[in-house]
Design an enzyme around this catalytic site. Structure first.
Site, short mmCIF file in Angstrom:
data_model
loop_
_atom_site.label_atom_id
_atom_site.label_comp_id
_atom_site.label_asym_id
_atom_site.label_seq_id
_atom_site.Cartn_x
_atom_site.Cartn_y
_atom_site.Cartn_z
N SER A 24 0.76 -1.35 -0.18
CA SER A 24 0.19 0.06 0.00
C SER A 24 0.80 1.37 -0.01
O SER A 24 0.55 2.28 -0.70
CB SER A 24 -0.97 0.25 1.10
OG SER A 24 -2.12 -1.02 1.09
N LYS A 73 -9.47 -4.67 12.33
CA LYS A 73 -10.68 -4.32 11.52
C LYS A 73 -11.87 -3.96 12.26
O LYS A 73 -12.68 -3.38 12.12
CB LYS A 73 -10.94 -5.18 10.18
CG LYS A 73 -10.09 -4.97 9.00
CD LYS A 73 -10.37 -5.70 7.77
CE LYS A 73 -9.44 -5.53 6.61
NZ LYS A 73 -9.80 -6.34 5.54
N GLY A 135 -15.12 -15.45 6.46
CA GLY A 135 -14.44 -14.59 7.27
C GLY A 135 -14.80 -13.10 6.77
O GLY A 135 -15.71 -12.84 6.18
N GLY A 136 -13.72 -12.41 7.01
CA GLY A 136 -13.94 -10.71 6.84
C GLY A 136 -13.87 -10.57 5.15
O GLY A 136 -14.91 -9.99 4.90
N ASN A 157 -20.21 -21.91 4.29
CA ASN A 157 -19.06 -21.84 5.48
C ASN A 157 -18.98 -23.03 6.34
O ASN A 157 -19.99 -23.75 6.39
CB ASN A 157 -19.40 -20.48 6.60
CG ASN A 157 -18.32 -20.13 7.22
OD1 ASN A 157 -17.23 -20.31 6.69
ND2 ASN A 157 -18.41 -19.30 8.22
N ASP A 160 -18.56 -24.33 12.15
CA ASP A 160 -17.75 -24.45 13.33
C ASP A 160 -18.22 -23.34 14.34
O ASP A 160 -19.37 -22.79 14.24
CB ASP A 160 -16.23 -24.12 13.10
CG ASP A 160 -15.85 -22.83 12.18
OD1 ASP A 160 -16.97 -22.04 12.30
OD2 ASP A 160 -14.98 -22.66 11.75
#
Length: 289
Positions: A24, A73, A135-136, A157, A160
């Site tokens: 970045s 995040k 996830g994210g 997914n 879990d």
């Protein structure tokens, strides 16, 4: 000597841990220089327990903003003064913009996915999308696709301890976009996954399956689900061509790698910070070949 930093230079940055590998700073600083903008972008290694101090520093130094990566995040959310719709639905932020002391949290990961598809001539509106992962990155994709008019989203997914988060995402999408049909399934149910992919316009792998050292694996076990006309996207970008994409190409699918999502989420954040368009073509050639 070329003038780059002055007494009026505005600071931007990246927080997360680790950040030493991030591309970045090079991408943003090149873009600032190319456009003649008086900004500088640095990476700061900030662990989760250091987030509160980092947010205070953004305010104190009057930074224009900050990108946020793992593991920060979700932690930064509680310190925001305002959240974008996508950030609110996700409960996570990857871009903070300082508007005269008011910190606004955005989530551009999903925008990056949608823009990358658009860059390949593919629109989300009216499409059925199947997404593997919870996830994210997966959640960002699911939320943004719903906001951008997807007709139907099927989410697979692992069942879990984190499956509850996927169910929460389903309910949030139903509440925000009632016209979008959204369902969650167990990733282990290969038969159901095959059925859903077979009836989809777009399939997305947003799990780590296919990433090194699992590059010999694919989240799609039954390749008969991969059909001509299907767009197959992989959020994995190392390796650039995963086993999933190789098999999808052989089946006649349109294949899109994960690298573009990285670029386009940065493009969206750049616009939020500066109000200008990143010099996309030059950035592609320099950093994404």
């Amino acid at each position: 000597m070329e003038k780059r930093i002055s007494g009026t230079t505005t600071l931007l940055g990246l927080i997360g841990s680790p950040v030493g590998h991030s591309g970045s700073p090079a991408m943003y600083n090149y873009s600032f220089q190319k456009l003649g903008l008086d900004y500088a972008y640095l990476a700061f290694d900030i662990k989760k327990e250091e987030v509160a101090k980092a947010i205070e520093a953004i305010r104190t130094f009057k930074m224009r903003g900050c990108n946020v990566t793992m593991p920060d995040k979700t932690e930064v959310v509680q310190y925001m003064d305002e959240l974008s719709k996508a950030a609110r639905m996700m409960g996570a932020v990857n871009t903070i913009v300082n508007e005269d002391g008011k910190l606004i949290g955005h989530m551009t990961d999903g925008e990056g996915f949608v823009s990358n598809l658009r860059d390949h001539g593919i629109e989300i509106a009216g499409k059925k999308i199947t997404v593997a992962g919870g996830g994210g990155a997966a959640t960002a994709i699911q939320v943004q696709c719903a906001l951008d008019g997807a007709r139907e989203i099927s989410i697979f997914n692992m069942k879990d301890a984190f499956f509850g988060r996927t169910l929460e995402t389903v309910e949030k999408i139903k509440k925000e976009k009632p016209d979008c049909k959204v369902q969650a399934f167990d990733l282990a149910d290969e038969k159901k996954m095959t059925e859903e992919i077979a009836s989809s316009d777009i399939f997305v792998n947003a799990t780590i399956v296919g990433m090194k050292p699992m590059e010999q694996e694919s989240v799609v076990k039954d390749v008969s689900a991969l059909h001509q006309g299907l767009v197959v996207c992989d959020a994995v970008y190392n390796p650039k061509e995963t086993r999933l994409l190789r098999e999808a190409k052989e089946a006649g699918c349109t294949c899109i790698s994960g690298e573009g999502m990285l670029l386009w989420q940065g493009v969206a954040a750049f616009k939020l910070y500066t109000g200008q368009e990143m010099p996309i073509q030059e950035v592609k050639e320099l950093f994404f070949q």
